[in-house]
Design an enzyme around this catalytic site. Structure first.
Site, PDB file in Angstrom:
ATOM      1  N   ASP A  23       0.631   8.486  -7.594  1.00 50.58           N
ATOM      2  CA  ASP A  23       1.926   8.669  -6.943  1.00 50.58           C
ATOM      3  C   ASP A  23       3.112   8.553  -7.892  1.00 50.58           C
ATOM      4  O   ASP A  23       4.064   9.333  -7.790  1.00 50.58           O
ATOM      5  CB  ASP A  23       2.103   7.648  -5.818  1.00 50.58           C
TER       6      ASP A  23
ATOM      7  N   ASP B 253      -1.811  -1.285  -5.798  1.00 47.61           N
ATOM      8  CA  ASP B 253      -2.427  -0.165  -5.088  1.00 47.61           C
ATOM      9  C   ASP B 253      -2.897   0.881  -6.093  1.00 47.61           C
ATOM     10  O   ASP B 253      -2.095   1.404  -6.875  1.00 47.61           O
ATOM     11  CB  ASP B 253      -1.414   0.453  -4.119  1.00 47.61           C
TER      12      ASP B 253
ATOM     13  N   LYS C 215       0.833  -1.203   0.000  1.00 47.62           N
ATOM     14  CA  LYS C 215       0.000   0.000   0.000  1.00 47.62           C
ATOM     15  C   LYS C 215       0.867   1.252   0.000  1.00 47.62           C
ATOM     16  O   LYS C 215       2.023   1.227   0.407  1.00 47.62           O
ATOM     17  CB  LYS C 215      -0.906   0.017   1.239  1.00 47.62           C
ATOM     18  N   CYS C 216       0.270   2.343  -0.438  1.00 48.31           N
ATOM     19  CA  CYS C 216       0.897   3.655  -0.472  1.00 48.31           C
ATOM     20  C   CYS C 216       1.501   3.979   0.887  1.00 48.31           C
ATOM     21  O   CYS C 216       0.841   3.735   1.898  1.00 48.31           O
ATOM     22  CB  CYS C 216      -0.165   4.672  -0.848  1.00 48.31           C
ATOM     23  N   PRO C 217       2.707   4.445   0.942  1.00 46.22           N
ATOM     24  CA  PRO C 217       3.602   4.910  -0.116  1.00 46.22           C
ATOM     25  C   PRO C 217       4.664   3.895  -0.514  1.00 46.22           C
ATOM     26  O   PRO C 217       5.614   4.241  -1.205  1.00 46.22           O
ATOM     27  CB  PRO C 217       4.252   6.130   0.522  1.00 46.22           C
TER      28      PRO C 217
END
Length: 75
Positions: A46, A40, A13-15
């Site tokens: 991003d 994600d 998952k981010c980041p």
């Protein structure tokens, strides 16, 4: 498109996908192409943003089973 390196960040998952991309880009020669696999959905935002900020070239996205592949050329 040919690529020099690949990162599998599927399931992260981010980041984390972008952090893995940044770390890999630090160790490759300018002009090298890195393919990031990520599931994600935030990576779609991003990765291009990271490339614009860090001076890399975002080459695009392709759909792959379980997510997407993002191609980046090191600046």
């Amino acid at each position: 498109m040919d690529r020099d390196h690949e990162i599998d960040a599927t399931g992260l998952k981010c980041p984390l996908p972008v952090l893995r991309l940044r770390k890999r880009l630090e160790g490759v020669a300018p002009g090298a192409v890195v393919r990031l696999l990520a599931s994600d959905p935030m990576a779609a935002i991003d990765v291009p943003h990271f490339c614009a900020e860090a001076g890399h070239t975002y080459l695009g996205t392709e759909d792959v089973p379980g997510g997407a592949a993002y191609l980046v050329r090191k600046g």
